[in-house]
Design a protein around this motif. Sequence first.
Motif: not given
Length: 395
Positions: A233, A237, A277-279
């Motif tokens: 992820g 991202s 999620l704001d990875h």
Amino acid sequence: MSELPVGRRVAYWRARRRLSQQVFADRLGKSKSWVDKVERGVRALDRVSTLQDVAAVLRIDTAVLLGCDARPVEVTTRAEELEGVRSALSRYEIPLGRPPGARPVLPADRMARQVAHAWTTFQYARYRHLLGLLPGLLTDAHHCHAADSAGGRVPLVQVYRVTAAVLVKLGEPDLAWLAADRAMTVATGDRTLVAAAAVQLGQVLRAAGRVRVAKSAMLAAAYRVAPPEHGDGPHLSLCGTLLVQAALAAASDGDDSTTADLLDEAAALAAQVGDGLDHHRTGFGPTAVALARTTAAVDLGDAGQAIAWHDSGIRRDGWRWLPTEHRAAHLIDTARAHLHTNDPYAAGRILAEADRTAPAEVRHRPAGRDLLARIAHEPDVPATITHLATRLGIG
């Protein structure tokens, strides 16, 4: 600016409106060659009707085009706030072997928490507050990295990233370029850190009008950090965000086919990542890609499609999970789209919503202030816009 030939002023405002020569020509019903000759001074703009058409497409008064009042709306950030950041970016205590002075050297874990706070401040669009934090944060990050090169590396890259991000917002691409370049230098050797730093590099290059360089650099970084066929992820991202940056650069260059292909590729990665999620502080996910299609469509001159993408994007659950600054910036792009469809009332309504969401996006960011000035001149706009422009001395 008032001393420049009319053609040079046309080129200046076309660049500020992020229009390629081809898109600008299409909106005027002229050829790209005609625009190029006007901007180079080979062809004169000697008909009043043509001057009015050009000014209308550029969304400025004819008087501005003629040089009677060619000063762009300026950001209201206090000079001393920017000067503090400029000074912090210009220090060389570490390579010159100077001691840190009275400030204690922070351990890497504490430094990381402070940088995380700075990112949160940015994502809530508290830009002027962040400018006050950055000089001390940059100094602390440098000393932390000098004392612990391994543990302090990530915080230093991150503080350069957030510095570049806020400087782009506030219309300081040259200073932002310095911060982004420093981030890339510190990150060298770590593909994940390089990709994270490249996100801000892409923003800086686009803000500086280096859209082809931006597209090339973003694609190189994207495929290096996570080839589309595999990755977790966080890496997906970063890859997807870099593809979005490349797509927006292609849109600014008037390349609609490449823009669509890159956004479709980013959307496929976003489907694997999901929303919320704001990875790596990217906010990447299906909603972010959907909203990027709005910005791209505006830059490509398809305002109707931009509004359609907006309408579908804000109905997603991921809309409310995006950072405040992201949502407000998107609303400004949508307001631009409505203005391009000759609907100043809808543009004003959307801009007022952006102001309620994150006031700094409209009041301190040049893109927001420029748009406010343009909308406030229209006869049929919400009263809130007129009052806001009057309070800020805009218009």
